[in-house]
Design a protein around this motif. Structure first.
Motif, PDB file in Angstrom:
ATOM      1  N   ILE A  58      82.085  27.489  -2.529  1.00 52.19           N
ATOM      2  CA  ILE A  58      81.841  26.730  -1.296  1.00 52.19           C
ATOM      3  C   ILE A  58      81.821  27.673  -0.092  1.00 52.19           C
ATOM      4  CG2 ILE A  58      82.824  25.014   0.282  1.00 52.19           C
ATOM      5  CD1 ILE A  58      81.455  23.792  -2.121  1.00 52.19           C
ATOM      6  N   SER A  59      82.725  28.658  -0.096  1.00 58.41           N
ATOM      7  CA  SER A  59      82.791  29.622   1.013  1.00 58.41           C
ATOM      8  C   SER A  59      81.526  30.472   1.074  1.00 58.41           C
ATOM      9  CB  SER A  59      84.020  30.522   0.854  1.00 58.41           C
ATOM     10  OG  SER A  59      85.210  29.757   0.863  1.00 58.41           O
ATOM     11  N   ALA A  71      73.855  26.789  12.516  1.00 58.64           N
ATOM     12  CA  ALA A  71      74.477  25.541  12.985  1.00 58.64           C
ATOM     13  C   ALA A  71      75.948  25.548  12.570  1.00 58.64           C
ATOM     14  CB  ALA A  71      73.745  24.330  12.416  1.00 58.64           C
ATOM     15  N   TYR A  72      76.751  26.286  13.318  1.00 63.16           N
ATOM     16  CA  TYR A  72      78.126  26.531  12.884  1.00 63.16           C
ATOM     17  C   TYR A  72      78.971  25.264  12.892  1.00 63.16           C
ATOM     18  CZ  TYR A  72      79.840  26.389  17.706  1.00 63.16           C
ATOM     19  OH  TYR A  72      80.184  25.992  18.967  1.00 63.16           O
ATOM     20  N   LYS A  73      78.743  24.343  13.808  1.00 63.82           N
ATOM     21  CA  LYS A  73      79.569  23.135  13.869  1.00 63.82           C
ATOM     22  C   LYS A  73      79.344  22.250  12.650  1.00 63.82           C
ATOM     23  CE  LYS A  73      80.209  22.832  18.861  1.00 63.82           C
ATOM     24  NZ  LYS A  73      80.028  22.001  20.081  1.00 63.82           N
ATOM     25  N   GLU A  74      78.080  22.040  12.316  1.00 66.67           N
ATOM     26  CA  GLU A  74      77.763  21.203  11.157  1.00 66.67           C
ATOM     27  C   GLU A  74      78.276  21.846   9.866  1.00 66.67           C
ATOM     28  OE1 GLU A  74      75.758  22.075  13.534  1.00 66.67           O
ATOM     29  OE2 GLU A  74      75.120  20.201  14.485  1.00 66.67           O
ATOM     30  N   VAL A  75      78.080  23.168   9.737  1.00 64.12           N
ATOM     31  CA  VAL A  75      78.572  23.886   8.552  1.00 64.12           C
ATOM     32  C   VAL A  75      80.096  23.809   8.481  1.00 64.12           C
ATOM     33  CG1 VAL A  75      78.780  26.158   7.461  1.00 64.12           C
ATOM     34  CG2 VAL A  75      76.594  25.428   8.442  1.00 64.12           C
ATOM     35  N   ALA A  76      80.768  23.992   9.615  1.00 68.09           N
ATOM     36  CA  ALA A  76      82.232  23.959   9.640  1.00 68.09           C
ATOM     37  C   ALA A  76      82.758  22.590   9.247  1.00 68.09           C
ATOM     38  CB  ALA A  76      82.736  24.344  11.031  1.00 68.09           C
ATOM     39  N   ILE A  77      82.101  21.517   9.732  1.00 66.51           N
ATOM     40  CA  ILE A  77      82.558  20.161   9.392  1.00 66.51           C
ATOM     41  C   ILE A  77      82.502  19.940   7.885  1.00 66.51           C
ATOM     42  CG2 ILE A  77      81.950  17.715   9.549  1.00 66.51           C
ATOM     43  CD1 ILE A  77      81.055  18.291  12.448  1.00 66.51           C
ATOM     44  N   PHE A  79      82.269  22.297   5.510  1.00 67.36           N
ATOM     45  CA  PHE A  79      83.098  23.301   4.837  1.00 67.36           C
ATOM     46  C   PHE A  79      84.574  22.893   4.838  1.00 67.36           C
ATOM     47  CE2 PHE A  79      85.331  27.523   5.234  1.00 67.36           C
ATOM     48  CZ  PHE A  79      85.186  27.871   3.905  1.00 67.36           C
ATOM     49  N   TYR A  80      85.094  22.519   6.008  1.00 69.19           N
ATOM     50  CA  TYR A  80      86.506  22.134   6.099  1.00 69.19           C
ATOM     51  C   TYR A  80      86.781  20.862   5.293  1.00 69.19           C
ATOM     52  CZ  TYR A  80      86.578  25.386  10.064  1.00 69.19           C
ATOM     53  OH  TYR A  80      86.470  26.489  10.866  1.00 69.19           O
ATOM     54  N   PHE A  81      85.846  19.912   5.365  1.00 66.47           N
ATOM     55  CA  PHE A  81      86.053  18.657   4.640  1.00 66.47           C
ATOM     56  C   PHE A  81      86.068  18.897   3.131  1.00 66.47           C
ATOM     57  CE2 PHE A  81      84.759  14.660   2.689  1.00 66.47           C
ATOM     58  CZ  PHE A  81      85.592  13.754   3.335  1.00 66.47           C
ATOM     59  N   THR A  82      85.187  19.774   2.641  1.00 64.72           N
ATOM     60  CA  THR A  82      85.153  20.078   1.204  1.00 64.72           C
ATOM     61  C   THR A  82      86.428  20.769   0.759  1.00 64.72           C
ATOM     62  OG1 THR A  82      82.746  20.334   1.378  1.00 64.72           O
ATOM     63  CG2 THR A  82      83.814  21.190  -0.605  1.00 64.72           C
ATOM     64  N   LEU A  83      86.896  21.748   1.560  1.00 65.99           N
ATOM     65  CA  LEU A  83      88.144  22.437   1.210  1.00 65.99           C
ATOM     66  C   LEU A  83      89.327  21.477   1.200  1.00 65.99           C
ATOM     67  CD1 LEU A  83      87.894  25.814   3.163  1.00 65.99           C
ATOM     68  CD2 LEU A  83      87.543  25.425   0.725  1.00 65.99           C
ATOM     69  N   THR A 112      92.060  25.928  11.950  1.00 65.90           N
ATOM     70  CA  THR A 112      90.659  26.309  12.163  1.00 65.90           C
ATOM     71  C   THR A 112      89.846  25.149  12.744  1.00 65.90           C
ATOM     72  OG1 THR A 112      90.244  25.781   9.826  1.00 65.90           O
ATOM     73  CG2 THR A 112      90.609  28.092  10.385  1.00 65.90           C
ATOM     74  N   SER A 113      90.216  23.913  12.392  1.00 63.53           N
ATOM     75  CA  SER A 113      89.525  22.747  12.955  1.00 63.53           C
ATOM     76  C   SER A 113      89.801  22.622  14.442  1.00 63.53           C
ATOM     77  CB  SER A 113      89.962  21.468  12.234  1.00 63.53           C
ATOM     78  OG  SER A 113      89.614  21.516  10.874  1.00 63.53           O
TER      79      SER A 113
END
Length: 404
Positions: A58-59, A71-77, A79-83, A112-113
Motif C-alpha cells: 500500500i505504501s 494529489a497528496y490530499k486524496e492519496v493521504a486520505i 492511504f491513512y484509511f487503508t492503514l 500524520t492526519s
C-alpha cells in the motif's frame, strides 16, 4: 534511486508544497518499515507477516500515486484509511497477540492526519482508535487473556522489535513535522526581510516624491506671488477705479489659489488639506485685505475633516467670491459671516454660507456669481440662495473625490 527523490510539485502556497513533501516522506518511511518488518516477520514465521506485507505494498502504491498524480490530499486520505483498516483488522483477527504496537501505529496515523489533512481527519482517526481499543479490551482481550499470558519469548522479541520501530516512526513523524515548521519559519523570516527591504525602498521613493511635490507646490505658490506682484504694479498705472477694482478681484482669486499651494507644501499629506484650517486662513486674509475699515466676525464650523487637493481649488474660489461679495455689497461697518460644512452620503458634502448683512444691489448676474456657478458645476454640485429677514444664506450640495 530516482524513485526515492522528492517529486517536483507546483503548488501555489508554501504550506501545500510542504505538506506534499511531508506525505511523500511518510509514505516512503512506511514503505521502508513495512519492508523491514515483512522480512523480519517472514524469517520469524510470525502471523503478522501478511499484514506488514500489505502495508508495504500500500505504501509503494501511495508513493507511486503521489509521484504521478501530485494529489497528496486524496492519496493521504486513502492511504491513512487503508492503514487504519489493516491495523484494526489485525487487532481483531489475531486475538492471541498483545496488540500494544498497533496502538502506536494508530498514534502515527493520528499524528500524520493532523499534520497533513487538518483537525477534522485527525479527530476522525482519534475517535476510530478510541472505538477500536474500547471494543478490543472489552470483547477480545479478556476472553483471550490466557493466550496472551502464554506468549513465547520469540513472539515477545518480535513484539519488542515492532514496538521499537513504531516508536521510531513516531519520532520520524515528529522530526519531519519539525523540519516543516523550521522551513515555514525560514520562509516567513525571508518573506519578512524581503517585505521590510521593499518597504524601505517604497518609503524612500515616497519621501523623494513627497519632497519633489512639495517643492513643486512651493514654486507654484512663488510664481503666483510674482503674478500678484506684477498685477499690483500694473494696477498703479490705471486711472479708472473700476479697472483697479477688477485687478484687485483678480489678485484675490490668485491669492486664494496661492494659499492652496502653500497649505499643500506645508502639509505632510499631499492628498488632502485640513479644510477648517484652510478656510479660516482664507477668510481671515480676505477680510484683512478687503475690509480695512469694517469690523467683521467670521466663524467656520466643519465636521468635514479634509477635502481632496483636486476639489479644494474650486471650493476655495467659491468661498472667495462669496466672502468678497459680502464684504463689498452687504456690510457697511460691521457684520458676521458663518460657514458650515458637513459630510453627506458617499462622496457628497453640504456647505452653508451665511452673512447677516443687507445687500445693496442685486448680484445674481455679476461676474462673481457666474464664477460661483462654474466652480459649483466643477464639483458636480448645486446651490440655492435664500434671503432671510436676518441675512442671506447660500445652501450648497457638492461632491468631493476623497472625504475623510
Amino acid at each position: 534511486m530516482s524513485f526515492f527523490k522528492i517529486p517536483e510539485n507546483k503548488f501555489p502556497s508554501f504550506q501545500e508544497r510542504a505538506q506534499f513533501v511531508f506525505v511523500w516522506r511518510i509514505t516512503i518511511g512506511y514503505a521502508f518499515i513495512g519492508l523491514l518488518l515483512s522480512v523480519f516477520t517472514f524469517i520469524q514465521d510470525n502471523s503478522l507477516f501478511n499484514y506488514y506485507l500489505v502495508a508495504f505494498l500500500i505504501s509503494l502504491i501511495g508513493s507511486y500515486l503521489l509521484r504521478s498524480l501530485k494529489a497528496y490530499k486524496e492519496v493521504a486520505i486513502v492511504f491513512y484509511f487503508t492503514l487504519a483498516a489493516i491495523v484494526s483488522f489485525a487487532i481483531f483477527a489475531l486475538p492471541e497477540y498483545l496488540h500494544l504496537q498497533e496502538a502506536l501505529w494508530m498514534v502515527v496515523i493520528i499524528l500524520t492526519s493532523f499534520f497533513t489533512l487538518g483537525n477534522r481527519w485527525g479527530i476522525f482517526y482519534l475517535i476510530v482508535n478510541t472505538i477500536v481499543y474500547f471494543f478490543y479490551y472489552n470483547y477480545v482481550f479478556k476472553p483471550n487473556a490466557h493466550f496472551i499470558a502464554e506468549i513465547s519469548s520469540n513472539e515477545l522479541f518480535v513484539l519488542s522489535i515492532e514496538f521499537a520501530i513504531a516508536m521510531f516512526l513516531i519520532g520520524f513523524v515528529m522530526i519531519q513535522y519539525g523540519v516543516l515548521i523550521n522551513q515555514a519559519v525560514k520562509k516567513t523570516s525571508d518573506a519578512y526581510d524581503e517585505l521590510k527591504a521593499e518597504k524601505q525602498i517604497v518609503e524612500f521613493q515616497n519621501k523623494e516624491k513627497t519632497i519633489l511635490l512639495q517643492e513643486i507646490h512651493h514654486r507654484v505658490k512663488n510664481n503666483l506671488q510674482v503674478i500678484v506682484s506684477l498685477l499690483r504694479l500694473q494696477s498703479r498705472e490705471l486711472k479708472s477705479e473700476e479697472a483697479k477694482e477688477t485687478f484687485e478681484d483678480a489678485i484675490t482669486r490668485i491669492l486664494t489659489m496661492s494659499l492652496i499651494h502653500q497649505k499643500l507644501y506645508q502639509n505632510e499629506s499631499l492628498m488632502n488639506i485640513d479644510i477648517k484650517d484652510y478656510l479660516n486662513t482664507l477668510i481671515k486674509n480676505l477680510i484683512d485685505t478687503g475690509s480695512v475699515d469694517k469690523n467683521i466676525i467670521f466663524v467656520v464650523n466643519s465636521t468635514l475633516k479634509s477635502v481632496s487637493a483636486k476639489s479644494i481649488v474650486p471650493l476655495g474660489l467659491i468661498i472667495n467670491e462669496l466672502v468678497s461679495n459680502t464684504i463689498k455689497h452687504a456690510f457697511e461697518k460691521s457684520g458676521r459671516i458663518e460657514l458650515t460644512l458637513t459630510p453627506g452620503e458617499g462622496g457628497d458634502f453640504k456647505m452653508t454660507y451665511f452673512d447677516d448683512g443687507i445687500w445693496k444691489e442685486n448680484i445674481e448676474k455679476t461676474f462673481g456669481t457666474q464664477l460661483i456657478d462654474v466652480f459649483t458645476e466643477q464639483l458636480d454640485g448645486s446651490y440655492e440662495r435664500e434671503i432671510a429677514t436676518i441675512g442671506t444664506y447660500y445652501h450648497f450640495e457638492l461632491t468631493d473625490e476623497v472625504i475623510m
